[in-house]
Motif scaffolding. Structure first.
Motif, PDB file in Angstrom:
ATOM      1  N   LEU A 245      49.489  44.195  47.397  1.00 28.04           N
ATOM      2  CA  LEU A 245      48.350  44.579  46.890  1.00 28.04           C
ATOM      3  C   LEU A 245      48.314  44.107  45.268  1.00 28.04           C
ATOM      4  O   LEU A 245      47.211  43.930  44.827  1.00 28.04           O
ATOM      5  N   THR A 246      49.343  44.158  44.472  1.00 31.71           N
ATOM      6  CA  THR A 246      49.386  43.768  43.308  1.00 31.71           C
ATOM      7  C   THR A 246      49.007  42.111  43.219  1.00 31.71           C
ATOM      8  O   THR A 246      48.183  41.611  42.475  1.00 31.71           O
ATOM      9  N   ALA A 247      49.410  41.394  43.979  1.00 30.75           N
ATOM     10  CA  ALA A 247      49.041  39.879  44.317  1.00 30.75           C
ATOM     11  C   ALA A 247      47.604  39.832  44.456  1.00 30.75           C
ATOM     12  O   ALA A 247      46.834  39.000  43.894  1.00 30.75           O
TER      13      ALA A 247
ATOM     14  N   ALA B 125      45.788  40.921  41.162  1.00 24.90           N
ATOM     15  CA  ALA B 125      45.824  40.052  40.298  1.00 24.90           C
ATOM     16  C   ALA B 125      44.900  38.824  40.557  1.00 24.90           C
ATOM     17  O   ALA B 125      44.374  38.294  39.379  1.00 24.90           O
ATOM     18  N   CYS B 126      44.724  38.285  41.693  1.00 24.35           N
ATOM     19  CA  CYS B 126      43.654  37.352  41.680  1.00 24.35           C
ATOM     20  C   CYS B 126      42.172  37.871  41.463  1.00 24.35           C
ATOM     21  O   CYS B 126      41.344  37.060  41.193  1.00 24.35           O
TER      22      CYS B 126
ATOM     23  N   ALA C  36      39.678  36.538  38.756  1.00 24.29           N
ATOM     24  CA  ALA C  36      38.333  35.790  39.144  1.00 24.29           C
ATOM     25  C   ALA C  36      37.223  36.688  38.220  1.00 24.29           C
ATOM     26  O   ALA C  36      36.223  35.908  37.631  1.00 24.29           O
ATOM     27  N   TYR C  37      37.298  37.903  38.074  1.00 23.29           N
ATOM     28  CA  TYR C  37      36.629  38.424  37.166  1.00 23.29           C
ATOM     29  C   TYR C  37      36.548  37.846  35.633  1.00 23.29           C
ATOM     30  O   TYR C  37      35.680  37.675  35.085  1.00 23.29           O
ATOM     31  N   TYR C  38      37.920  37.890  35.254  1.00 19.31           N
ATOM     32  CA  TYR C  38      38.069  37.184  33.851  1.00 19.31           C
ATOM     33  C   TYR C  38      37.347  35.766  34.004  1.00 19.31           C
ATOM     34  O   TYR C  38      36.651  35.461  32.730  1.00 19.31           O
ATOM     35  N   LEU C  39      37.829  34.804  34.926  1.00 19.14           N
ATOM     36  CA  LEU C  39      37.130  33.427  35.096  1.00 19.14           C
ATOM     37  C   LEU C  39      35.529  33.426  34.934  1.00 19.14           C
ATOM     38  O   LEU C  39      34.765  32.715  34.405  1.00 19.14           O
TER      39      LEU C  39
END
Length: 88
Positions: free
Chosen positions: A60-62, A65-66, A70-73
């Motif tokens: 779940l954490t992985a 994090a992805c 993606a939201y950040y990028l």
């Protein structure tokens, strides 16, 4: 901007995680969500055991994090487009 400078400012800065944690502790919704998460975690571990829960939490954490990356990028891309549009 030079990627080495960005890495030094953001990725290699060991103070950032502690500062983020302090900031989050000032947000009542975050504190409540963390409390509820910890309760749910303990309950789930009691039911399925630590090992199975640990595997689930790692997966779940992985994934999260992805998604956050993606939201950040995506947001960086939008800001870059806006700034380029304003400059042009």
């Amino acid at each position: 901007m030079n990627q080495t400078i960005l890495q030094t400012l953001f990725l290699d800065n060991l103070e950032i995680p502690a500062e983020i944690a302090k900031f989050c502790d000032t947000i009542p919704e975050y504190v409540q969500a963390e409390r509820e998460y910890n309760r749910a975690t303990a309950e789930l571990m009691d039911i399925i055991g630590y090992e199975r829960y640990s595997k689930f939490e790692s997966a779940l954490t992985a994934r999260l994090a992805c998604e956050v990356r993606a939201y950040y990028l995506f947001g960086l891309g939008l800001r870059r487009e806006l700034l380029a549009g304003m400059a042009g």
